[in-house]
Write an enzyme that holds these catalytic residues in place. Structure first.
Site, PDB file in Angstrom:
ATOM      1  N   ASN A 211      -3.915  -7.230  -9.884  1.00 41.59           N
ATOM      2  CA  ASN A 211      -2.924  -6.883 -10.914  1.00 41.59           C
ATOM      3  C   ASN A 211      -1.807  -7.925 -10.922  1.00 41.59           C
ATOM      4  OD1 ASN A 211      -0.694  -5.992  -9.095  1.00 41.59           O
ATOM      5  ND2 ASN A 211      -2.251  -4.507  -8.469  1.00 41.59           N
ATOM      6  N   ASP A 281      -5.966   0.396  -7.469  1.00 38.98           N
ATOM      7  CA  ASP A 281      -6.363   1.795  -7.300  1.00 38.98           C
ATOM      8  C   ASP A 281      -7.843   1.945  -6.980  1.00 38.98           C
ATOM      9  OD1 ASP A 281      -3.821   2.976  -7.874  1.00 38.98           O
ATOM     10  OD2 ASP A 281      -4.089   2.259  -9.923  1.00 38.98           O
ATOM     11  N   LYS A 291     -22.324 -15.158  -5.553  1.00 42.76           N
ATOM     12  CA  LYS A 291     -21.741 -15.005  -6.883  1.00 42.76           C
ATOM     13  C   LYS A 291     -22.725 -14.259  -7.795  1.00 42.76           C
ATOM     14  CE  LYS A 291     -19.768 -17.575 -10.663  1.00 42.76           C
ATOM     15  NZ  LYS A 291     -19.805 -18.824 -11.406  1.00 42.76           N
ATOM     16  N   PHE A 326       7.402   3.817  -4.854  1.00 41.68           N
ATOM     17  CA  PHE A 326       7.762   3.382  -6.200  1.00 41.68           C
ATOM     18  C   PHE A 326       6.826   4.082  -7.179  1.00 41.68           C
ATOM     19  CE2 PHE A 326      10.662  -0.347  -6.540  1.00 41.68           C
ATOM     20  CZ  PHE A 326      11.050  -0.395  -5.204  1.00 41.68           C
ATOM     21  N   LYS A 340       4.530  12.404  -8.442  1.00 41.60           N
ATOM     22  CA  LYS A 340       4.154  11.518  -7.325  1.00 41.60           C
ATOM     23  C   LYS A 340       4.918  11.895  -6.062  1.00 41.60           C
ATOM     24  CE  LYS A 340       2.321   7.664  -9.827  1.00 41.60           C
ATOM     25  NZ  LYS A 340       2.536   6.424 -10.541  1.00 41.60           N
ATOM     26  N   LYS A 344       2.496  12.781  -3.054  1.00 44.62           N
ATOM     27  CA  LYS A 344       2.408  11.809  -1.946  1.00 44.62           C
ATOM     28  C   LYS A 344       3.172  12.292  -0.712  1.00 44.62           C
ATOM     29  CE  LYS A 344       1.304   8.132  -4.998  1.00 44.62           C
ATOM     30  NZ  LYS A 344       0.434   6.993  -4.864  1.00 44.62           N
TER      31      LYS A 344
HETATM   32  N1  CTP Z   1       0.419   3.268  -3.562  1.00 43.30           N
HETATM   33  C1  CTP Z   1      -0.133   3.079  -2.326  1.00 43.30           C
HETATM   34  N2  CTP Z   1      -1.485   2.989  -2.194  1.00 43.30           N
HETATM   35  C2  CTP Z   1      -2.287   3.094  -3.275  1.00 43.30           C
HETATM   36  C3  CTP Z   1      -1.729   3.287  -4.562  1.00 43.30           C
HETATM   37  C4  CTP Z   1      -0.360   3.373  -4.662  1.00 43.30           C
HETATM   38  O1  CTP Z   1       0.609   2.975  -1.337  1.00 43.30           O
HETATM   39  N3  CTP Z   1      -3.609   2.993  -3.113  1.00 43.30           N
HETATM   40  C5  CTP Z   1       1.880   3.418  -3.639  1.00 43.30           C
HETATM   41  C6  CTP Z   1       2.616   2.293  -4.338  1.00 43.30           C
HETATM   42  O2  CTP Z   1       3.011   1.286  -3.405  1.00 43.30           O
HETATM   43  C7  CTP Z   1       3.813   3.020  -4.918  1.00 43.30           C
HETATM   44  C8  CTP Z   1       3.279   4.412  -5.212  1.00 43.30           C
HETATM   45  O3  CTP Z   1       2.119   4.567  -4.404  1.00 43.30           O
HETATM   46  O4  CTP Z   1       4.832   3.155  -3.956  1.00 43.30           O
HETATM   47  C9  CTP Z   1       2.925   4.682  -6.638  1.00 43.30           C
HETATM   48  O5  CTP Z   1       2.089   3.672  -7.134  1.00 43.30           O
HETATM   49  P1  CTP Z   1       1.643   3.679  -8.652  1.00 43.30           P
HETATM   50  O6  CTP Z   1       0.774   2.492  -8.885  1.00 43.30           O
HETATM   51  O7  CTP Z   1       2.832   3.879  -9.537  1.00 43.30           O
HETATM   52  O8  CTP Z   1       0.828   5.008  -8.770  1.00 43.30           O
HETATM   53  P2  CTP Z   1      -0.582   5.475  -8.267  1.00 43.30           P
HETATM   54  O9  CTP Z   1      -0.400   6.280  -7.028  1.00 43.30           O
HETATM   55  O10 CTP Z   1      -1.503   4.305  -8.159  1.00 43.30           O
HETATM   56  O11 CTP Z   1      -1.027   6.444  -9.428  1.00 43.30           O
HETATM   57  P3  CTP Z   1      -1.356   6.116 -10.971  1.00 43.30           P
HETATM   58  O12 CTP Z   1      -1.973   4.747 -10.985  1.00 43.30           O
HETATM   59  O13 CTP Z   1      -2.287   7.195 -11.369  1.00 43.30           O
HETATM   60  O14 CTP Z   1      -0.047   6.168 -11.697  1.00 43.30           O
END
Ligand code: CTP
Length: 404
Positions: A211, A281, A291, A326, A340, A344
């Site tokens: 990303n 994710d 490859k 975050f 969240k 979490k």
């Molecule tokens: N985060 C994490 N590990 C993951 C995914 C997210 O530690 N595998 C943490 C990020 O560092 C952030 C928080 O979770 O502090 C939220 O991340 P975000 O990308 O906003 O949300 P997701 O949990 O991935 O959920 P969604 O993509 O459905 O919004």
């Protein structure tokens, strides 16, 4: 002008470097803050700026030579003891090396060795000299001993390169000096860990899922934590070209699994953990050894599995630790952030709307909301460094309350 009893004195040490002319501006800016300034120059520095300039600016005798004051046979000791703070700006690689190794062969180096006052160093040199392993190690040594390093910045250098090595802006040097005269101890004695940057999940040896995270917010959190007096600062950093501040212990990782492992290992004894990383994710269920060829249709569909939620995993067994996450959202920001926070199990969420021009990936500012079980607080649009300070203040407060 009569001296006030509470007036602070700063000894500005000027070394032989093109940026020496900027010390005049630093002296003026310090004076504007009501600070008495004395100047100490190396012989080489006098080749770049005349002592008369500093004498006129400060109305004080400029110190240069170990034996230039017949009334004071131990000039370096009085220079070392008198000021409230010693600022070396600009600091050449040479003076940094002398400080790191305790070399005392002129008035400046003997004064720097003798002083027990807070010392700030603002390096300025060619990029190659700054990156040289010897300089990095010397700077690290100074940092470990409690010296504050300001800059250097990036930009146009005297040698014609555009690179890192430029003296930090005089305003930033003065701000750091003022902060050091009245240090902010928000994170004193605390050990903190930050996850930052993206993660890359390999598909095959050349492709990955990733990303756009720049890692800037994480780097700002790390740098600010040092300024707030944290005892140790660890940055678990995914693939990112962000510059890591000197003094931060960096653990470079690639995938979400690596990031989880490093966070669990390094964060075991942390007081506060901030998960600022944009973790991928999903990852491919399997990684191809070779490859994958388009022609064979191998990329038409990739089976994905969810990565482990690092923030959730750490929060689940957080014990005495304070854990902050975050939320990067494009819609229904506060509802998603609240959700969240509870799913979490962390102590607070910094929520930002990544569709805004002043927020999110790659920007230098962030507009955020601080979301806890007690409610939501809107913060103004802040630079990432300012937001970092606000986050640490609030996190330290939560941590303090949980320890009572
Ligand atoms: N985060 C994490 N590990 C993951 C995914 C997210 O530690 N595998 C943490 C990020 O560092 C952030 C928080 O979770 O502090 C939220 O991340 P975000 O990308 O906003 O949300 P997701 O949990 O991935 O959920 P969604 O993509 O459905 O919004």
């Amino acid at each position: 002008m009569g001296e006030r009893d509470d007036q602070k004195t700063v000894l500005v040490c000027v070394t032989g470097c093109i940026a020496a002319y900027k010390s005049c501006e630093i002296v003026r800016l310090l004076q504007k803050q009501g600070i008495r300034v004395k100047v100490l120059m190396t012989e080489h520095a006098t080749q770049f700026v005349g002592p008369t300039t500093f004498r006129a600016l400060t109305h004080e005798k400029v110190a240069i030579d170990l034996f230039d004051d017949p009334t004071d046979p131990i000039h370096h000791i009085s220079l070392a003891q008198e000021p409230d703070l010693v600022l070396v700006a600009p600091a050449t690689a040479n003076v940094i090396a002398k400080m790191a190794h305790g070399i005392a062969d002129d008035l400046m180096s003997t004064t720097l060795l003798a002083t027990e006052k807070p010392v700030l160093v603002a390096p300025a040199m060619n990029a190659g000299m700054w990156r040289a392993e010897a300089t990095r190690e010397n700077v690290e040594t100074l940092r470990r001993r409690g010296v504050t390093i300001v800059g250097p910045g990036s930009g146009y250098l005297a040698c014609g390169d555009v690179d890192t090595g430029r003296l930090a802006d005089p305003e930033d040097i003065v701000a750091a000096t003022l902060a050091a005269l009245e240090p902010d101890t928000t994170l004193a004695n605390m050990s903190v860990l930050i996850t930052a940057g993206p993660t890359f999940e390999p598909i095959d040896p050349v492709r990955f899922i990733g990303n756009r995270s720049s890692g800037k917010m994480g780097a700002a959190l790390a740098e600010t934590a040092l300024k707030l007096g944290a005892r140790s600062v660890t940055l678990v950093l995914g693939p990112s070209s962000v510059e890591v501040p000197v003094g931060v212990q960096v653990q470079r990782v690639e995938t979400a699994a690596d990031m989880l492992e490093a966070t669990e290992r390094e964060g075991a004894t942390a007081d506060i953990i901030v998960c600022a990383a944009a973790v991928a994710d999903y990852r491919p269920r399997s990684v191809a050894d070779c490859k994958i060829k388009k022609a064979a249709g191998g990329l038409d569909a990739i089976e994905l599995v969810e990565t482990t939620d690092i923030l959730g995993t750490i929060s689940n067994k957080k014990g005495e630790r304070t854990v902050i996450g975050f939320a990067a959202e494009t819609n229904d920001l506060l509802d998603h952030a609240q959700a969240k926070l509870s799913s979490k199990g962390c102590d607070a969420i910094v929520a930002n709307d990544v569709t805004r021009d002043d927020s999110g990936f790659g920007t230098d500012t962030n507009k955020a909301w601080w979301v806890t079980a007690n409610g939501t607080e809107e913060l103004p649009t802040l630079s990432k460094a300012e937001l970092a300070r606000e986050i640490w203040r609030r996190a330290a407060q939560i941590h303090g309350c949980s320890q009572d």
